[in-house]
Design a protein around this motif. Structure first.
Motif, mmCIF file in Angstrom:
data_model
loop_
_atom_site.group_PDB
_atom_site.id
_atom_site.type_symbol
_atom_site.label_atom_id
_atom_site.label_comp_id
_atom_site.label_asym_id
_atom_site.label_seq_id
_atom_site.Cartn_x
_atom_site.Cartn_y
_atom_site.Cartn_z
ATOM 1 N N PHE A 81 7.264 1.128 -4.566
ATOM 2 C CA PHE A 81 7.204 -0.330 -5.304
ATOM 3 C C PHE A 81 6.296 -1.048 -4.183
ATOM 4 C CE2 PHE A 81 8.646 -4.627 -5.306
ATOM 5 C CZ PHE A 81 8.610 -5.146 -6.437
ATOM 6 N N VAL A 82 5.310 -1.825 -4.841
ATOM 7 C CA VAL A 82 4.322 -2.474 -4.361
ATOM 8 C C VAL A 82 4.696 -3.150 -2.969
ATOM 9 C CG1 VAL A 82 4.518 -4.720 -5.533
ATOM 10 C CG2 VAL A 82 2.360 -3.998 -4.754
ATOM 11 N N SER A 83 5.644 -3.601 -2.549
ATOM 12 C CA SER A 83 6.048 -4.070 -1.242
ATOM 13 C C SER A 83 5.596 -3.098 -0.183
ATOM 14 C CB SER A 83 7.524 -4.438 -1.342
ATOM 15 O OG SER A 83 7.610 -5.785 -1.898
ATOM 16 N N THR A 84 5.895 -1.874 -0.411
ATOM 17 C CA THR A 84 5.626 -0.870 0.701
ATOM 18 C C THR A 84 4.081 -1.020 1.103
ATOM 19 O OG1 THR A 84 7.124 0.529 -0.486
ATOM 20 C CG2 THR A 84 5.778 1.579 1.345
ATOM 21 N N ALA A 85 3.385 -1.082 0.264
ATOM 22 C CA ALA A 85 1.859 -1.170 0.528
ATOM 23 C C ALA A 85 1.357 -2.891 0.774
ATOM 24 C CB ALA A 85 1.014 -0.666 -0.458
ATOM 25 N N ASN A 86 1.859 -3.622 0.252
ATOM 26 C CA ASN A 86 1.432 -4.832 0.425
ATOM 27 C C ASN A 86 1.729 -5.389 1.711
ATOM 28 O OD1 ASN A 86 0.410 -6.776 -1.339
ATOM 29 N ND2 ASN A 86 1.900 -7.168 -2.503
ATOM 30 N N ALA A 87 2.780 -5.177 2.491
ATOM 31 C CA ALA A 87 3.216 -5.533 3.977
ATOM 32 C C ALA A 87 2.093 -5.158 4.917
ATOM 33 C CB ALA A 87 4.495 -4.893 4.149
ATOM 34 N N PHE A 88 1.465 -4.127 4.493
ATOM 35 C CA PHE A 88 0.348 -3.395 5.617
ATOM 36 C C PHE A 88 -0.977 -4.118 4.925
ATOM 37 C CE2 PHE A 88 4.218 -1.319 6.006
ATOM 38 C CZ PHE A 88 4.549 -0.900 7.137
ATOM 39 N N ALA A 89 -1.090 -4.028 3.678
ATOM 40 C CA ALA A 89 -2.497 -4.607 3.230
ATOM 41 C C ALA A 89 -2.677 -5.876 3.784
ATOM 42 C CB ALA A 89 -2.411 -4.588 2.024
ATOM 43 N N LEU A 90 -1.343 -6.750 3.936
ATOM 44 C CA LEU A 90 -1.531 -8.249 4.450
ATOM 45 C C LEU A 90 -2.162 -8.238 5.666
ATOM 46 C CD1 LEU A 90 1.567 -9.800 2.778
ATOM 47 C CD2 LEU A 90 -0.876 -10.580 2.606
ATOM 48 N N ARG A 91 -1.956 -7.185 6.515
ATOM 49 C CA ARG A 91 -2.438 -6.991 8.049
ATOM 50 C C ARG A 91 -3.829 -6.495 8.172
ATOM 51 N NH1 ARG A 91 0.020 -10.764 9.753
ATOM 52 N NH2 ARG A 91 -0.855 -10.368 11.750
ATOM 53 N N GLY A 92 -4.311 -6.209 7.069
ATOM 54 C CA GLY A 92 -5.760 -5.541 6.863
ATOM 55 C C GLY A 92 -6.070 -4.247 6.915
ATOM 56 N N ALA A 93 -4.819 -3.499 6.713
ATOM 57 C CA ALA A 93 -4.956 -1.949 6.622
ATOM 58 C C ALA A 93 -5.427 -1.450 5.542
ATOM 59 C CB ALA A 93 -3.264 -1.564 6.732
ATOM 60 N N ASN A 94 -6.057 -0.248 5.688
ATOM 61 C CA ASN A 94 -6.438 0.527 4.538
ATOM 62 C C ASN A 94 -5.505 1.487 4.327
ATOM 63 O OD1 ASN A 94 -9.229 -0.639 4.703
ATOM 64 N ND2 ASN A 94 -9.750 0.783 6.168
ATOM 65 N N ILE A 95 -4.835 1.332 3.082
ATOM 66 C CA ILE A 95 -3.915 2.269 2.477
ATOM 67 C C ILE A 95 -4.338 3.617 2.259
ATOM 68 C CG2 ILE A 95 -1.919 2.351 1.094
ATOM 69 C CD1 ILE A 95 -1.894 -0.064 3.209
ATOM 70 N N VAL A 96 -3.727 4.506 2.609
ATOM 71 C CA VAL A 96 -3.882 5.911 2.419
ATOM 72 C C VAL A 96 -2.714 6.572 1.753
ATOM 73 C CG1 VAL A 96 -4.507 8.164 3.226
ATOM 74 C CG2 VAL A 96 -5.405 6.254 4.512
ATOM 75 N N PHE A 97 -3.118 6.834 0.245
ATOM 76 C CA PHE A 97 -1.800 7.163 -0.326
ATOM 77 C C PHE A 97 -1.664 8.634 -0.246
ATOM 78 C CE2 PHE A 97 -2.514 3.261 -2.650
ATOM 79 C CZ PHE A 97 -1.436 2.525 -2.406
ATOM 80 N N ALA A 98 -0.408 9.365 -0.353
ATOM 81 C CA ALA A 98 -0.082 10.821 -0.404
ATOM 82 C C ALA A 98 0.718 10.949 -1.584
ATOM 83 C CB ALA A 98 0.658 10.751 0.934
ATOM 84 N N ASP A 99 0.481 12.294 -2.004
ATOM 85 C CA ASP A 99 1.146 12.804 -3.018
ATOM 86 C C ASP A 99 2.573 12.974 -2.982
ATOM 87 O OD1 ASP A 99 1.419 13.222 -5.852
ATOM 88 O OD2 ASP A 99 -0.046 15.102 -5.751
ATOM 89 N N SER A 100 3.401 13.077 -4.025
ATOM 90 C CA SER A 100 4.777 13.482 -4.091
ATOM 91 C C SER A 100 4.873 15.196 -3.898
ATOM 92 C CB SER A 100 5.641 12.890 -5.287
ATOM 93 O OG SER A 100 5.550 11.600 -5.302
ATOM 94 N N TYR A 101 6.215 15.616 -3.774
ATOM 95 C CA TYR A 101 6.351 16.889 -4.137
ATOM 96 C C TYR A 101 6.505 17.077 -5.454
ATOM 97 C CZ TYR A 101 8.059 17.449 0.777
ATOM 98 O OH TYR A 101 8.170 17.705 2.022
#
Length: 375
Positions: A81-101
């Motif tokens: 869900f977007v909240s997982t990423a948003n919480a850290f993007a709000l602090r200026g983080a660069n999000i690095v997405f990983a794949d699933s199994y």
């Protein structure tokens, strides 16, 4: 129409809300807030915890606590869900997405190490459907590289990894009590603090950046602004509702787990025939009955199945879209190729699962899916 979800009321919610009002303190951190905190510590073994207004709030607190700064990298699954990423993007983080199994929507722990750079600050894992990620591998990688681990346990109440409650393993964890979850308070969440070095600051951030809680305990003679923070704590009315749910956790969980198992038993023959894929539960994980999904062969098949079930008054839904392909993220950076994540985004279908789902209705849903694939 058989709905996708229906919030369950135990019968004591209004009684406890009335009692909370009668006590004369319905703002945050009141009598029922403390009762909920004590329940999670005493009954579920969490070292320390703070109720929040949402799981999103808990994740935002976690981002502040691990001191995310602009330019820091945070690794997390794209299938979330977007909240997982948003919480850290709000602090200026660069999000690095990983794949699933390939056979499990959870983050693929085997590829994490190759995503780590000198800028990496934290790994956020999501226990999808309440099924544990491979926490031993993840915690070992984090320790080796000096990284924080935050568990997004929004769906993972009363679920375990090798006997340990999910949410008790990473440095911090976030839970949800949204009305779609097993245990609810309408909106609501909780931050679990497993690293005691975060205790004092977490309470300050929770109370708008003040030492107000310490003041009411008599530890300081006045309270003041001492850090950044926000109004993350929920009303005691929300906590009173939640406490009524917690008292019935065992009953709720027993019912939901039975419904999950009924789906699995009723649909396993279709998987054997190669028509669908069912959830894969690793040996180290448990099922908490949060949701049941099946995986179709392609997006058209899933769309047709949704329409078929709807024509018989059954509401089924697909779930997350890949965050790495979202308009917000893809406008900032070139999306990675995450084939397994995209596959689940195109093919995964969630079936109705809620406490009051009638067994006859559930059997009907299973039969309808069988009829669809016979066609």
């Amino acid at each position: 129409m058989i709905p996708f979800n229906k919030p369950y009321m135990t019968g004591d919610e209004l009684y406890y809300i009335k009692d909370a009002v009668a006590r004369g303190k319905i703002s945050g951190n009141g009598y029922y807030t403390q009762k909920c905190h004590n329940y999670f510590r005493d009954q579920m073994g969490f070292r320390n915890c703070l109720l929040t207004s949402s799981c999103t709030d808990a994740l935002e607190m976690a981002a502040i606590l691990v001191d995310i700064q602009p330019g820091d990298e945070v690794i997390m699954p794209s299938y979330t869900f977007v909240s997982t990423a948003n919480a850290f993007a709000l602090r200026g983080a660069n999000i690095v997405f990983a794949d699933s199994y390939p056979d499990n929507p959870n983050i693929n722990a085997d590829i994490l190490e190759q995503l780590i750079t000198p800028k990496t600050k934290a790994i956020v894992v999501v226990h999808y459907a309440g099924v544990a990620c491979d926490m031993d591998i993840i915690m070992n990688i984090a320790q080796e590289h000096g990284l924080f681990v935050i568990e997004d346990a929004a769906q993972a109440i009363d679920s375990y990894y090798k006997g340990k409650p999910l949410g008790s393993i990473g440095h911090l964890a976030a839970f949800s009590f949204h009305e779609t979850k097993n245990i609810i308070s309408g909106e609501g969440g909780m931050l679990v603090i497993n690293d005691k070095s975060f205790d004092k600051r977490a309470e300050v951030i929770w109370e708008k950046g003040t030492n107000r809680s310490a003041f009411f305990r008599g530890e300081v003679d006045k309270y003041s602004w001492v850090d950044i923070g926000s109004s993350f704590l929920p009303s005691d009315v929300t906590a009173a509702f939640l406490y009524a749910q917690l008292e019935n956790l065992e009953k709720i969980q027993s019912r939901r787990k039975n419904l999950w198992q009924n789906y699995y038993n009723g649909l396993i023959d279709l998987e054997v025939l190669g028509k669908i894929m069912l959830p894969k539960i690793p040996d180290y994980a448990t099922v908490n009955g949060h949701l049941f999904y099946l995986v179709c062969n392609n997006i058209k098949e899933r769309t047709d199945l949704i329409s078929f079930l709807k024509s018989y008054s059954v509401h089924s839904v697909f779930h997350y879209l890949s965050l790495h392909k979202s308009p917000f993220y893809s406008a900032k950076t070139e999306p990675a190729i995450l084939e397994n994540c995209d596959s689940f985004a195109d093919r995964l279908l969630r079936l109705p699962l809620f406490y009051e789902l009638d067994m006859t209705d559930q059997t009907r849903i299973i039969d309808l899916i069988g009829r669809f694939y016979k066609k």
